[in-house]
Design an enzyme around this catalytic site. Structure first.
Site, PDB file in Angstrom:
ATOM      1  N   HIS A 191      -1.714  -2.684  13.075  1.00  0.00           N
ATOM      2  CA  HIS A 191      -2.945  -2.487  12.399  1.00  0.00           C
ATOM      3  C   HIS A 191      -3.293  -1.932  14.256  1.00  0.00           C
ATOM      4  O   HIS A 191      -4.239  -1.568  13.990  1.00  0.00           O
ATOM      5  CB  HIS A 191      -3.400  -3.709  12.240  1.00  0.00           C
ATOM      6  CG  HIS A 191      -3.204  -4.234  10.847  1.00  0.00           C
ATOM      7  ND1 HIS A 191      -2.473  -4.896   9.876  1.00  0.00           N
ATOM      8  CD2 HIS A 191      -4.498  -3.307   9.607  1.00  0.00           C
ATOM      9  CE1 HIS A 191      -2.693  -4.786   8.986  1.00  0.00           C
ATOM     10  NE2 HIS A 191      -3.693  -4.350   8.698  1.00  0.00           N
ATOM     11  N   ARG A 298     -12.813  -1.347   6.413  1.00  0.00           N
ATOM     12  CA  ARG A 298     -11.850  -1.988   6.879  1.00  0.00           C
ATOM     13  C   ARG A 298     -12.817  -3.419   7.591  1.00  0.00           C
ATOM     14  O   ARG A 298     -12.796  -2.904   8.423  1.00  0.00           O
ATOM     15  CB  ARG A 298     -10.837  -2.449   7.815  1.00  0.00           C
ATOM     16  CG  ARG A 298      -9.561  -1.193   7.310  1.00  0.00           C
ATOM     17  CD  ARG A 298      -7.896  -0.886   7.836  1.00  0.00           C
ATOM     18  NE  ARG A 298      -7.103  -0.369   7.908  1.00  0.00           N
ATOM     19  CZ  ARG A 298      -7.013   0.868   7.660  1.00  0.00           C
ATOM     20  NH1 ARG A 298      -7.432   1.424   8.308  1.00  0.00           N
ATOM     21  NH2 ARG A 298      -5.878   1.111   7.016  1.00  0.00           N
ATOM     22  N   GLU A 435      -1.863  -2.002  -3.660  1.00  0.00           N
ATOM     23  CA  GLU A 435      -0.411  -2.073  -2.576  1.00  0.00           C
ATOM     24  C   GLU A 435       0.347  -3.415  -2.870  1.00  0.00           C
ATOM     25  O   GLU A 435       1.056  -3.032  -1.883  1.00  0.00           O
ATOM     26  CB  GLU A 435      -1.969  -2.678  -1.127  1.00  0.00           C
ATOM     27  CG  GLU A 435      -2.148  -3.081  -0.886  1.00  0.00           C
ATOM     28  CD  GLU A 435      -3.062  -3.652  -0.178  1.00  0.00           C
ATOM     29  OE1 GLU A 435      -3.212  -2.684   1.133  1.00  0.00           O
ATOM     30  OE2 GLU A 435      -4.499  -4.399  -0.113  1.00  0.00           O
ATOM     31  N   ASN A 458       0.278   1.649   2.596  1.00  0.00           N
ATOM     32  CA  ASN A 458       1.079   1.386   3.760  1.00  0.00           C
ATOM     33  C   ASN A 458       1.056  -0.166   3.801  1.00  0.00           C
ATOM     34  O   ASN A 458       2.645  -0.869   4.336  1.00  0.00           O
ATOM     35  CB  ASN A 458      -0.003   0.875   5.187  1.00  0.00           C
ATOM     36  CG  ASN A 458      -0.962   1.977   5.566  1.00  0.00           C
ATOM     37  OD1 ASN A 458      -0.924   3.130   5.392  1.00  0.00           O
ATOM     38  ND2 ASN A 458      -1.972   1.839   6.334  1.00  0.00           N
ATOM     39  N   ASP A 459       0.539  -1.163   2.765  1.00  0.00           N
ATOM     40  CA  ASP A 459       1.532  -2.297   2.199  1.00  0.00           C
ATOM     41  C   ASP A 459       2.134  -2.331   1.408  1.00  0.00           C
ATOM     42  O   ASP A 459       3.582  -2.728   0.915  1.00  0.00           O
ATOM     43  CB  ASP A 459       0.143  -3.221   1.697  1.00  0.00           C
ATOM     44  CG  ASP A 459      -0.009  -3.763   2.899  1.00  0.00           C
ATOM     45  OD1 ASP A 459       0.688  -4.254   4.080  1.00  0.00           O
ATOM     46  OD2 ASP A 459      -1.264  -4.049   3.014  1.00  0.00           O
ATOM     47  N   CYS A 506      -5.417   5.957   0.352  1.00  0.00           N
ATOM     48  CA  CYS A 506      -6.089   5.010   1.319  1.00  0.00           C
ATOM     49  C   CYS A 506      -5.358   4.912   2.703  1.00  0.00           C
ATOM     50  O   CYS A 506      -5.432   4.541   3.634  1.00  0.00           O
ATOM     51  CB  CYS A 506      -7.330   4.765   1.286  1.00  0.00           C
ATOM     52  SG  CYS A 506      -6.734   3.348   1.138  1.00  0.00           S
TER      53      CYS A 506
HETATM   54  C1  PEP Z   1      -2.880  -0.135   3.132  1.00  0.00           C
HETATM   55  O1  PEP Z   1      -2.245  -1.617   2.476  1.00  0.00           O
HETATM   56  O2  PEP Z   1      -2.507   0.837   2.950  1.00  0.00           O
HETATM   57  C2  PEP Z   1      -4.033   0.202   3.767  1.00  0.00           C
HETATM   58  C3  PEP Z   1      -4.865   1.287   3.444  1.00  0.00           C
HETATM   59  O3  PEP Z   1      -4.669  -1.567   4.119  1.00  0.00           O
HETATM   60  P1  PEP Z   1      -4.648  -2.124   5.722  1.00  0.00           P
HETATM   61  O4  PEP Z   1      -3.204  -0.756   6.677  1.00  0.00           O
HETATM   62  O5  PEP Z   1      -5.794  -2.347   6.134  1.00  0.00           O
HETATM   63  O6  PEP Z   1      -3.858  -3.282   5.418  1.00  0.00           O
HETATM   64 MG    MG Z   2      -2.937  -3.197   3.341  1.00  0.00          MG
END
Ligand code: PEP
Ligand code: MG
Length: 582
Positions: A191, A298, A435, A458-459, A506
């Protein structure tokens, strides 16, 4: 010159004096003193040396009394170093000859000695390096005293070098003075990295050992495009830096000219390119680059900005600011994804300390266990929906029951608002992030119960490959191009198509140009990306045809290791957009 390579997380090249946030947060406030002040500064150095000497004597006595004479001797060695005329002479010389501040001169001399000891490759000598570091901290403590400044009170531009910056520290960086930053740890989609992109501050993370070798004040270049950090650059490196600044300015000008053009493939298929934001102020970063709405807001960053829990009105004001900027385009508001590394102190007591925070009470799980917190946010979202095309998105959904429970809470809030006679919109579309691998596996079932999917790579990558997204030690495993990830995406796209449920990606994967032909070829027609990436992604989209993208995706899906997938996609993007790689 010290040269380090790390993970490039926010593009741009900057140059400025280093501000080192050491492990102890010792700050080296200035590099130079005025010529007239040299004698006073040397006197200040001696006062600090005397005070440090007194500390050491006290510790020596204490250790000898409580543990025995031989332990006291450890500190005697520190005292000897402190009184070494050669060492002190070198520090004085730097102040006198180069007008360095005593802090900077002390660091320069002591870190040089510590490095020499460390490089001898002998464990005994390496321990002496630790003694020198200890001595340095002690002297700095007395030199800096009350003058230790906070990151927030900067008065001149700097490049920040730190072991780590937390998401809340990053969120609070003052863009006016922080030109760029580099951290020793951190991964591509941590993050902290995402926030650097949001603030548009060039940044490199995961560079390994750095802060111990930099005193502070040295000229430092951060190349957030290539992932390089140069401390004390030589003439050749400075010339290269000037060149890359010129080149990136001309690329930026070319990309800016695409602002009003549509994100459309060469054969006329429209790709909706939306922005990911963390703060309402970022709306301008999106509208200024021609984004098609907001694909991921977010909202948890509202908590990180405040030292108290946000009220319904705080939420509502922030949402209205965003929704108001997009009259006819959609704004997808994701409900709170608090927890793991995003727990602010203001609500620190709602999530217990977990052994494994990313697998614990975060995100929708936390919201479902704290209904007042969840309902406060939902009320604000439903009220702001009167102003535009608002959609609600739940993060980290792992099971159908969780989704149903979350939807039920929305129905409860609708009833409450109706009863209270507050203006709101009731037919707000509800979607979920995909995710967690379980959600991708069950996409067919989920598709019957949601209005849209948004794939959070990402997750998804972190949970599928069991590789922490913010840990550079496993960044070799954390790969968007892994065939397992491609298969999960394919699965979600197919489920979406079968049930006429729109699918977006995303996660950061969709902000990387080389993945665009793959994602478009797999059937995605909506992407939500870091705002600064919009112009170059438009450029890629406008350079491909659907059949070309489909062929690229088909070939990529036959490859069985991430490295081959990513190398193949890199070679394709170099061919399609040779000018893009800056
Ligand atoms: C993700 O996990 O891809 C996502 C967009 O959420 P974050 O990066 O806020 O966990
Ligand atoms: Mg995420």
């Amino acid at each position: 010159m010290l040269q380090k390579r790390g993970i490039a997380v926010s593009p741009g090249v900057v140059q400025g004096p280093a501000l080192v946030l050491g492990l102890e947060d010792f700050r080296i406030p200035q590099q130079f003193v005025s010529v007239d002040a040299v004698d006073t500064e040397i006197a200040r150095l001696h006062l600090a040396l005397e005070a440090a000497g007194r500390d050491i004597s006290e510790n020596e006595q204490l250790a000898a009394d409580q543990l025995g004479k031989q332990y006291g001797a450890i500190f005697a060695a520190h005292r000897q170093m402190l009184q070494d005329p050669k060492l002190v002479g070198e520090v004085e010389e730097l102040i006198r000859e180069k007008t360095y501040s005593p802090e900077f001169a002390t660091c320069s001399v002591l870190r040089r000695y510590a490095n020499i000891f460390r490089s001898l490759g002998n464990p005994y000598m390496a321990e002496r390096a630790a003694d020198i570091r200890d001595l340095e901290k002690r002297i700095l403590h007395h030199l800096l005293g009350e003058r230790r400044e906070e990151l927030m009170q900067l008065t001149a531009p700097v490049v920040v070098l730190a072991h780590n910056l937390t998401p809340s520290e990053t969120a609070r960086l003052d863009k006016k003075y922080v030109l760029g930053f580099a951290t020793e740890i951190g991964g591509h989609t941590s993050h902290t990295a995402i926030l650097a992109g949001a603030l548009e501050i060039p940044a490199v993370v995961g560079v390994g050992n750095l802060v111990a070798d930099v005193a502070g004040g040295e000229t430092t270049i951060i190349d957030g495009t290539r992932g390089e950090v140069l401390v004390d650059p030589d003439e050749a490196a400075l010339a290269k830096y000037r060149d890359s600044v010129k080149r990136s300015q001309s690329v930026a000008r070319r990309l800016q000219s695409l602002r009003s053009l549509r994100a459309e493939t060469r054969d006329g298929t429209r790709i909706q390119l939306m922005g990911n934001i963390e703060f309402p102020e970022e709306v301008e970063h999106c509208t200024g680059r021609g984004a098609d709405g907001i694909g991921l807001y977010r909202t948890e960053f509202l908590y990180l900005e405040k030292d108290r829990e946000p009220t319904e009105e705080d939420h509502y004001d922030a949402y209205c600011q965003v929704v108001g900027a997009f009259e006819s385009q959609s704004v997808i508001i994701r409900t709170l994804d608090l927890g793991a590394d995003k727990i602010p102190t203001a609500i620190g007591n709602v999530a217990p300390i977990a052994t494994n925070p990313v697998l614990s009470l975060r995100s929708i799980r936390l919201s479902l266990q704290n209904l007042p917190l969840f309902k406060t946010q939902l009320r604000a979202i439903l009220r702001s929906a009167v102003l535009g095309d608002v959609r609600i998105m739940f993060p980290l959904i792992a099971t159908l029951l969780e989704l149903r429970q979350a939807k039920m809470i929305v129905s409860d809030v609708i009833e409450d608002l109706e009863e209270a006679g507050v203006p709101f919109r009731r037919d707000v579309p509800i979607g979920m992030m995909v995710e967690v691998p379980s959600a991708a596996m069950m996409a067919e079932e989920f598709a019957r119960e949601v209005d849209f999917f948004s794939i959070g790579t990402n997750d998804l990558i972190q949970y599928t490959l069991a590789a922490d997204r913010s840990d550079q030690n496993v960044s070799n495993l954390y790969r968007p191009g892994d065939p397992s990830i491609l298969r999960l995406i394919r699965r979600v796209v197919t489920a979406g198509r079968n049930h006429s449920v729109p699918v977006t990606v995303c996660g950061q994967m969709s902000s990387d140009p080389k993945f665009i032909p793959l994602l478009v070829g797999m059937g995605l027609r909506q992407l939500s990306v870091t705002p600064h990436a919009i112009p170059e992604l438009k450029d890629v989209i406008r350079s491909i045809t659907i059949s070309q993208a489909e062929a690229i995706a088909a070939h990529a899906e036959t490859l069985d290791v991430a490295r081959d997938v990513e190398n193949y996609l890199r070679s394709e993007i170099d061919r399609i957009c040779p000018e893009l790689v800056i």
